[in-house]
Design a protein around this motif. Structure first.
Motif, short mmCIF file in Angstrom:
data_model
loop_
_atom_site.label_atom_id
_atom_site.label_comp_id
_atom_site.label_asym_id
_atom_site.label_seq_id
_atom_site.Cartn_x
_atom_site.Cartn_y
_atom_site.Cartn_z
N SER A 184 10.06 -43.98 -32.71
CA SER A 184 10.11 -45.36 -32.24
C SER A 184 11.50 -45.97 -32.42
CB SER A 184 9.05 -46.20 -32.95
OG SER A 184 9.45 -46.47 -34.28
N SER B 37 16.75 -50.49 -32.67
CA SER B 37 15.48 -51.15 -32.43
C SER B 37 15.29 -51.48 -30.95
CB SER B 37 15.40 -52.43 -33.26
OG SER B 37 16.47 -53.28 -32.89
N ASN C 193 13.92 -49.81 -28.53
CA ASN C 193 12.57 -49.53 -28.02
C ASN C 193 11.65 -50.71 -28.23
OD1 ASN C 193 13.29 -46.92 -27.31
ND2 ASN C 193 12.82 -46.15 -29.37
N TYR C 194 11.75 -51.31 -29.44
CA TYR C 194 10.89 -52.44 -29.76
C TYR C 194 11.18 -53.62 -28.86
CZ TYR C 194 9.20 -49.97 -33.83
OH TYR C 194 8.61 -49.05 -34.64
N TYR D 279 9.09 -45.51 -26.08
CA TYR D 279 8.41 -46.80 -25.90
C TYR D 279 6.98 -46.70 -26.42
CZ TYR D 279 12.32 -47.86 -22.76
OH TYR D 279 13.55 -48.07 -22.24
N ALA E 95 6.95 -46.97 -30.14
CA ALA E 95 7.18 -48.34 -30.60
C ALA E 95 5.91 -49.17 -30.45
CB ALA E 95 8.33 -48.97 -29.82
#
Ligand SMILES: Nc1ncnc2c1ncn2[C@@H]1O[C@H](COP(=O)(O)OP(=O)(O)O)[C@@H](O)[C@H]1O
Ligand SMILES: [Mg+2]
Lengths: 295, 373
Positions: free
Chosen positions: A35, A52, A54-55, A268, A271
């Motif tokens: 993630s 971060s 992906n988040y 994705y 995440a």
């Protein structure tokens, strides 16, 4: 002695630990790592960078927001409602004598029926086609209402069917648990209440409910977890393209990101999975805190 | 409040369908319990004691017969309107409520004119708790109490409404031996202080004998005998009652009446004109009915001597004995000097401690003693 005893204990636990480690802990850690890896590719095991991103992508993806919203609506409506309805039915079941077993069987049927088969029945009940408006619409029109397309029509109608279906599917298990919980309350408490002239509602509220409350909490907690992980029920009703139906859930989104038409994005998906994990964990911890405070 | 049971009968449908027929738990029960008494309902397990109690409380409705409280027929009255306090064998304290909430529970059910204010409730709860001496434990949950304390809470809960009748179903059977002794005195004290007519169910005759004003002995749903404990003990109407009361238990021999004499095997133990007809009988002798005597008629094989402080107990054997243990237990004052080297011990019998029962009906055969032994 003590040490040897402890070593033995670990030895007995080893198979379970190994099994859980390989199939639970390792994948979890792996997903957590994915993630944070941007653009991870299964085929050549490569990725561009870490961070971060992906988040922030997932959290800005309108499909994810829709899935999040759907999931929350399903959870908030179906968990309390199904528990309440199950409680009412169980109370009814435990207060009747004749035909009790027949009713118990009838209420348990959906549990042993395949989700997709139940979904098919719901389709027949609710779907509008060229040939028929569906049973429910015929009923609505019979009573002078205006039919709606529950399967491909407005969002509220679709959500109604979705919640209806979810409650229907989870009901048998809850009834099973609650009827046995009710049966396990010792009769002597009711005798004591009878001698003291306790009114029926007070008996329920002051005796029955507290006695079965551990089971109710169990059902609420597992109900929350189950509803957050909902996916197959949605597929059963609305087909596999849940995004375009606007009825996707978080797990559905994760699946689509991995294998769907627009799939191939394990980063994705990871995440989104971690976000789901965090939500379920938070809700469960809150639940446990509430239930332990009540005791 | 006086309790009168008239021809009370309770049948349950038999669960075992193959056998069919009804289970008669209580049969034709007739008794008057005077006001303010502590009555022990006594009998072996399954003889219908709990059912009788439930018929008095109103939790069960009789198949036939009537229940009166005072002069009022309460047979058709539901339990809640009878004004009874009931203590269950398992106490039935609500586990999720504190001691105080448990005791207050019956008061909170009161409605209409009987409804109490918060202060009145607090006072009543406090008074009941003080009576059973648990006013220190009001904030605890039942699981945090010992068995004896739970028992007291259950009694307080039954008393808080000031019932006309207090019913206790085997209230001591879940306590250990020492606590049992202590708690039964406690029940006696509470009954004396409140003067509420109390029915106390037990299968332990010792318990009933020691604290009750009156005992009622039951067997298979039928009342066998009722009366003051000592009277029933001294004058049992049947072999069953004689065997059921007393520790150590009564010694039963196979015997025979013939020619004005009562025989145990070949030993003629008593003489009476009432022993004229030849007949097979049971001869039952209370442990305190044996007098050691070198020329006594009952010849037994010497076993051992047990010294129990004030008394000594002589354990011996006899071929005609029917006791389950196979041993005669006799109790005499410790002034009796026994020669422990002997293999034989001879007894004279005290006639008022000897009961004769018909072999068929097991009913008492009364006799007057003629030769003044
Ligand atoms: N609800 C019931 N249904 C059927 N039989 C019962 C029921 N309650 C008691 N009995 C029967 O009635 C008899 C007396 O029972 P009970 O009054 O509980 O005895 P006790 O309290 O003296 O041990 C027993 O044979 C028992 O099996
Ligand atoms: Mg009983």
């Amino acid at each position: 002695m003590d040490n040897r005893f402890r070593a033995k204990g670990w030895l007995y636990l080893l198979p379970a630990i190994l099994f859980l480690g390989v199939f639970m802990v390792y994948p979890l850690v792996d997903v957590f790592v994915y993630s944070f890896e941007e653009g991870f590719n299964f085929a050549n095991q490569s990725f561009f960078g870490t961070g971060s991103y992906n988040y922030s992508y997932v959290l800005r993806d309108p499909y994810f927001i829709q899935a999040l919203k759907n999931t929350f609506i399903i959870v908030i409506i179906t968990v309390p409602l199904s528990t309440l309805i199950a409680l009412l039915i169980s109370l009814g079941l435990s207060s009747i004598k004749p035909l009790r077993e027949l009713f118990q069987t009838v209420f348990f049927l959906p549990y042993v029926t395949n989700t997709l088969a139940v979904g098919l029945v719901f389709m027949i009940l609710f779907k509008k086609t060229e040939y028929s408006d569906g049973l429910i619409n015929i009923l609505i029109e019979f009573f002078g209402g205006k039919g709606v397309d529950f399967i491909t029509g407005p969002y509220a109608a679709k959500m109604f069917v979705m919640c209806f279906y979810t409650i229907w599917v989870v009901l048998p298990f809850k009834i099973l648990i609650l009827t046995s919980a009710l049966a396990s309350v010792p009769k002597v408490y009711y005798s004591a209440a009878e001698v003291d002239g306790t009114r029926p509602f007070r008996v329920f509220y002051k005796i029955t409910l507290p006695m079965i409350s551990p089971m109710i909490f169990y059902l609420v907690i597992t109900g929350f977890i189950g509803a957050f992980k909902a996916y197959s029920d949605e597929v059963a009703l609305f087909g596999t393209d849940l995004n375009s139906a606007g009825m996707n859930t978080i797990v559905g989104y994760i699946y689509d990101m991995l294998y769907g038409n627009s799939g191939g994005y394990p980063s994705y998906a990871s995440a989104a999975a971690i976000i789901l994990f965090a939500i379920v964990l938070t809700i469960t911890v809150i639940n446990l805190m509430v239930s332990s405070r009540r005791r | 409040m006086k309790i009168v049971l008239k021809n009370l009968t309770k049948k349950f449908p038999n669960r075992n369908k193959k056998v069919g027929g009804d289970v008669i738990a209580v049969k034709d029960f007739d008794i008057t319990i005077p006001d303010g008494m502590l009555v022990g309902l006594l009998g072996p397990s399954g003889c219908g004691k709990s059912t009788t109690l439930n018929l008095i409380s109103g939790l069960e409705k009789p198949t036939e017969g009537q229940v009166f409280f005072g002069d009022t027929d309460v047979t058709k009255l539901p339990a809640q309107d009878r004004g009874v306090g009931l203590v269950f064998q398992s106490y039935a304290l609500y586990p999720h409520l504190t001691v105080e909430q448990n005791i207050r529970f019956p008061l909170e059910n009161l409605r209409g004119n009987a409804k109490l204010t918060k202060d009145e409730m607090r006072e009543r709860v406090h008074k009941a708790a003080k009576l059973v001496q648990i006013d220190e434990l009001m904030e605890r949950r039942p699981s945090e109490l010992s068995g004896g304390q739970q028992q007291r809470v259950a009694i307080a809960r039954a008393l808080v409404k000031v019932p006309k009748v207090l019913l206790l179903d085997e209230p001591l059977s879940n306590l250990d031996a020492r606590l049992r002794l202590q708690t039964r005195e406690e029940i006696r004290r509470i009954q004396r202080e409140t003067n509420i007519t109390t029915v106390f169910v037990t299968h332990d005759q010792d318990e009933a004998m020691s604290i009750c004003d009156m005992i009622v002995v039951m067997k298979d749903g039928v009342m066998m005998q009722a009366g003051k404990p000592q009277e029933v003990y001294d004058d049992p109407v049947s072999l069953f009652v004689a065997k059921f009361l007393g520790t150590p238990p009564i010694n039963v021999f196979e015997g025979k009446m013939k020619d004005g004499k009562l025989y145990v095997a070949d030993d003629a133990v008593l003489a009476s004109d009432d022993f004229r007809d030849e007949r097979d009988v049971y001869v039952a002798v209370r442990p305190e009915g044996f007098i050691v005597s070198d020329d006594g008629p009952l010849v037994c094989k010497m076993g051992r001597i047990e010294v129990m402080g004030r008394d000594i107990s002589i354990v011996s054997e006899h071929d005609a004995l029917l006791n389950d243990t196979g041993l005669i237990r006799s109790i005499t004052g410790s002034d009796v000097v026994m020669d422990s080297g002997k293999t034989e011990v001879r007894f004279k019998l005290k006639p008022n401690k000897v009961f004769v029962f018909d072999k068929e009906t097991e009913e008492r055969i009364r006799f007057g003693v003629t030769d003044g032994q």
